[in-house]
Design a protein around this motif. Sequence first.
Motif, PDB file in Angstrom:
ATOM      1  N   GLU A 253      -3.053  -0.279  -3.561  1.00  0.00           N
ATOM      2  CA  GLU A 253      -1.670  -0.621  -3.223  1.00  0.00           C
ATOM      3  C   GLU A 253      -0.685  -0.018  -4.219  1.00  0.00           C
ATOM      4  O   GLU A 253       0.199  -0.697  -4.753  1.00  0.00           O
TER       5      GLU A 253
ATOM      6  N   GLU B 180      -4.005   2.788  -0.199  1.00  0.00           N
ATOM      7  CA  GLU B 180      -3.943   1.458   0.390  1.00  0.00           C
ATOM      8  C   GLU B 180      -4.834   0.467  -0.347  1.00  0.00           C
ATOM      9  O   GLU B 180      -4.541  -0.723  -0.407  1.00  0.00           O
TER      10      GLU B 180
ATOM     11  N   ARG C  32       6.059   2.364   2.096  1.00  0.00           N
ATOM     12  CA  ARG C  32       4.621   2.558   2.265  1.00  0.00           C
ATOM     13  C   ARG C  32       4.344   3.089   3.660  1.00  0.00           C
ATOM     14  O   ARG C  32       5.017   2.718   4.621  1.00  0.00           O
TER      15      ARG C  32
ATOM     16  N   TYR D 266      -0.263   7.794  -1.203  1.00  0.00           N
ATOM     17  CA  TYR D 266      -0.311   6.336  -1.342  1.00  0.00           C
ATOM     18  C   TYR D 266      -1.741   5.867  -1.138  1.00  0.00           C
ATOM     19  O   TYR D 266      -2.424   6.267  -0.209  1.00  0.00           O
TER      20      TYR D 266
END
Length: 163
Positions: free
Chosen positions: A34, A31, A52, A29
């Motif tokens: 996103e 950040e 998440r 993932y």
Amino acid sequence: MDNLSDDLRALFNAPICPYCATLYDPEHYDEVDECARCSNCGRTYQVAAEHRPQQAHTPQDDPLSAAAQSDSLAQFREEADRVSKAMMHQTAGGSYEMYERWFTEALEPTIDKLDPALRSQAIAIATELGYIDDPEIMAAGFGPGLCSISGIDENYCHCGRHP
């Protein structure tokens, strides 16, 4: 049997890549963007907020208060003015380009010590005084025919190193 049902429910409720049906991996993932990046096909896709990874809170992420920013920038402006005056004294008789380079070199450690959130504002303040923000210009040197010490045309330089 309940454990199996819970495991199957978790498996079928977990996000999957819409392009190749690979199971979502929280380690992939991003950040900043996103979104998740598929470990199989490499494409990005959106993931629901509940899937998440938790972001660790670091004190560096807290923005400085407006008063602290103002005080830090005021102190930086005073330091930049002091360094500017010292470099003007030191480079008297030389070229403005020499002053810019020496001023930039002298002020860089002070800018590096600042909070990253304030650096762009500090560079804007320093640029008004002659700070060179472009690393290519700093690496270029004064150029052919110019003294490497004073930045003045070698035919007119007063340093005494030229024929």
